[in-house]
Design a protein around this motif. Structure first.
Motif, mmCIF file in Angstrom:
data_model
loop_
_atom_site.group_PDB
_atom_site.id
_atom_site.type_symbol
_atom_site.label_atom_id
_atom_site.label_comp_id
_atom_site.label_asym_id
_atom_site.label_seq_id
_atom_site.Cartn_x
_atom_site.Cartn_y
_atom_site.Cartn_z
ATOM 1 N N SER A 223 0.855 -1.186 0.000
ATOM 2 C CA SER A 223 0.000 0.000 0.000
ATOM 3 C C SER A 223 0.891 1.237 0.000
ATOM 4 O O SER A 223 1.994 1.209 -0.507
ATOM 5 C CB SER A 223 -0.933 -0.054 1.231
ATOM 6 N N GLY A 224 0.399 2.333 0.557
ATOM 7 C CA GLY A 224 1.242 3.525 0.551
ATOM 8 C C GLY A 224 0.629 4.682 1.286
ATOM 9 O O GLY A 224 -0.253 4.485 2.122
ATOM 10 N N GLY A 225 1.037 5.897 0.846
ATOM 11 C CA GLY A 225 1.733 6.199 -0.384
ATOM 12 C C GLY A 225 1.099 5.499 -1.575
ATOM 13 O O GLY A 225 -0.047 5.147 -1.590
ATOM 14 N N GLU A 226 1.931 5.303 -2.584
ATOM 15 C CA GLU A 226 1.478 4.614 -3.792
ATOM 16 C C GLU A 226 2.482 3.537 -4.170
ATOM 17 O O GLU A 226 3.594 3.828 -4.621
ATOM 18 C CB GLU A 226 1.280 5.598 -4.941
ATOM 19 N N ALA A 227 2.071 2.291 -3.999
ATOM 20 C CA ALA A 227 2.966 1.155 -4.200
ATOM 21 C C ALA A 227 3.419 0.995 -5.642
ATOM 22 O O ALA A 227 4.539 0.548 -5.910
ATOM 23 C CB ALA A 227 2.287 -0.128 -3.724
ATOM 24 N N ILE A 228 2.572 1.365 -6.584
ATOM 25 C CA ILE A 228 2.898 1.092 -7.987
ATOM 26 C C ILE A 228 3.959 2.050 -8.537
ATOM 27 O O ILE A 228 4.469 1.851 -9.639
ATOM 28 C CB ILE A 228 1.615 1.116 -8.850
ATOM 29 N N LEU A 229 4.342 3.063 -7.754
ATOM 30 C CA LEU A 229 5.438 3.943 -8.160
ATOM 31 C C LEU A 229 6.795 3.251 -8.027
ATOM 32 O O LEU A 229 7.788 3.733 -8.561
ATOM 33 C CB LEU A 229 5.436 5.229 -7.325
ATOM 34 N N GLN A 230 6.834 2.125 -7.304
ATOM 35 C CA GLN A 230 8.074 1.354 -7.149
ATOM 36 C C GLN A 230 7.826 -0.094 -7.604
ATOM 37 O O GLN A 230 7.889 -1.032 -6.814
ATOM 38 C CB GLN A 230 8.544 1.397 -5.693
ATOM 39 N N PRO A 231 7.517 -0.258 -8.893
ATOM 40 C CA PRO A 231 7.094 -1.575 -9.380
ATOM 41 C C PRO A 231 8.171 -2.641 -9.311
ATOM 42 O O PRO A 231 7.853 -3.825 -9.158
ATOM 43 C CB PRO A 231 6.662 -1.296 -10.827
ATOM 44 N N GLU A 232 9.451 -2.256 -9.433
ATOM 45 C CA GLU A 232 10.514 -3.261 -9.373
ATOM 46 C C GLU A 232 10.558 -3.897 -7.989
ATOM 47 O O GLU A 232 10.639 -5.125 -7.845
ATOM 48 C CB GLU A 232 11.874 -2.632 -9.706
ATOM 49 N N PHE A 233 10.481 -3.060 -6.950
ATOM 50 C CA PHE A 233 10.537 -3.562 -5.579
ATOM 51 C C PHE A 233 9.307 -4.399 -5.248
ATOM 52 O O PHE A 233 9.422 -5.524 -4.753
ATOM 53 C CB PHE A 233 10.649 -2.385 -4.598
ATOM 54 N N VAL A 234 8.127 -3.839 -5.521
ATOM 55 C CA VAL A 234 6.889 -4.556 -5.182
ATOM 56 C C VAL A 234 6.769 -5.833 -6.009
ATOM 57 O O VAL A 234 6.347 -6.878 -5.507
ATOM 58 C CB VAL A 234 5.661 -3.646 -5.364
ATOM 59 N N GLY A 235 7.155 -5.758 -7.284
ATOM 60 C CA GLY A 235 7.102 -6.951 -8.130
ATOM 61 C C GLY A 235 7.985 -8.065 -7.615
ATOM 62 O O GLY A 235 7.587 -9.237 -7.605
ATOM 63 N N GLU A 236 9.184 -7.723 -7.163
ATOM 64 C CA GLU A 236 10.095 -8.739 -6.620
ATOM 65 C C GLU A 236 9.580 -9.264 -5.284
ATOM 66 O O GLU A 236 9.650 -10.474 -5.008
ATOM 67 C CB GLU A 236 11.502 -8.157 -6.457
ATOM 68 N N LEU A 237 9.050 -8.365 -4.456
ATOM 69 C CA LEU A 237 8.461 -8.803 -3.185
ATOM 70 C C LEU A 237 7.326 -9.793 -3.427
ATOM 71 O O LEU A 237 7.255 -10.851 -2.790
ATOM 72 C CB LEU A 237 7.942 -7.586 -2.415
ATOM 73 N N PHE A 238 6.454 -9.463 -4.354
ATOM 74 C CA PHE A 238 5.317 -10.346 -4.647
ATOM 75 C C PHE A 238 5.782 -11.664 -5.272
ATOM 76 O O PHE A 238 5.211 -12.725 -4.987
ATOM 77 C CB PHE A 238 4.328 -9.637 -5.567
ATOM 78 N N ARG A 239 6.794 -11.601 -6.107
ATOM 79 C CA ARG A 239 7.311 -12.849 -6.706
ATOM 80 C C ARG A 239 7.823 -13.776 -5.610
ATOM 81 O O ARG A 239 7.531 -14.977 -5.610
ATOM 82 C CB ARG A 239 8.442 -12.531 -7.690
#
Length: 246
Positions: free
Chosen positions: A77-93
């Protein structure tokens, strides 16, 4: 080295940001300027602290029992999580590798669609998309930016058939009128990927953060919507065949 991101904070056992008990990572930075924002201190793109995915995963691992017992998982969540897609994408992976459910809580303010965004969505079990207002003029007044990108992102999620909940904050004097709700419901209704419209009553719980930053809280004096108002808005969405909760 593990991917790093700028994180404001995290909450270990959240129950209002997706199904079940969830570990919520509040990402730092936001491009919207919602007058009712309850996380005003997350706006600064350079604030927060740098944290690695490894550090977050250490926390996630320690709460896996609660996720498994409740049908929960991890929410960005955030803030806005999708502004840091590399980090969130790796976390979710990494979460999905160990069978932990993933939820993206976003305002849909995607600056550009890319493979990185798609990879993030590929590892997202549920998107909770905040749609603030269907009328662009009111959206600009209340949120500070156009609604063009969030609405386009909603359409993109529908195209992908991405499992989605829509969140709509009911703010007296701004989003609690029949016409606004009806037009938004008409926009959402054809989207077969939308499971639920979550109606969120406006509150002043974040006001103290504005005061602490020395800023004026723009909606001072606006009271939460009544139960009758919430039920009326609920009925409008349900009349379009949409499942709701609040």
């Amino acid at each position: 080295m593990s991917v790093q991101g700028r994180v404001h904070s995290w909450e270990s056992c959240g129950t209002v940001d997706g199904p079940g008990i969830r570990f919520i990572v509040f990402m730092q930075g936001c491009l919207m300027r919602c007058q009712y924002c309850h996380n005003r201190d997350t706006w600064d793109l350079e604030g927060g602290k740098m944290v690695s995915v490894d550090e977050v995963m250490e926390q996630v691992e320690s709460y896996r029992f609660f996720f498994e017992a409740s049908g929960g998982g991890v929410t960005a969540s955030g803030g806005e999580a999708i502004l840091q897609p590399e980090f969130v994408g790796e976390l979710f992976r990494r979460c999905r590798e160990i069978g932990v459910d993933t939820c993206l809580d976003t305002n849909g303010m995607v600056r550009q669609h890319s493979d990185t965004i798609d990879q993030l969505l590929d590892n997202t079990d549920l998107v909770m998309l905040d749609l603030k207002h269907i009328n662009d003029d009111i959206h600009r007044n209340l949120i500070g930016v156009s609604n063009k990108r969030p609405l386009q992102f909603a359409e993109y999620l529908a195209k992908r058939n991405q499992r989605t909940w829509i969140r709509y904050v009911v703010v007296p004097g701004y989003t609690d009128d029949d016409d606004s709700a009806e037009k938004l419901a008409e926009f959402i209704a054809p989207m077969k990927n939308v499971e639920l419209v979550e109606l969120l009553p406006y509150h002043e719980l974040g006001k103290h953060k504005w005061v602490a930053l020395g800023e004026e809280y723009q909606l001072d004096g606006v009271k939460p919507p009544s139960g009758d108002t919430m039920n009326r808005i609920k009925g409008i969405f349900e009349a379009k065949g949409l499942k709701t909760k609040y």
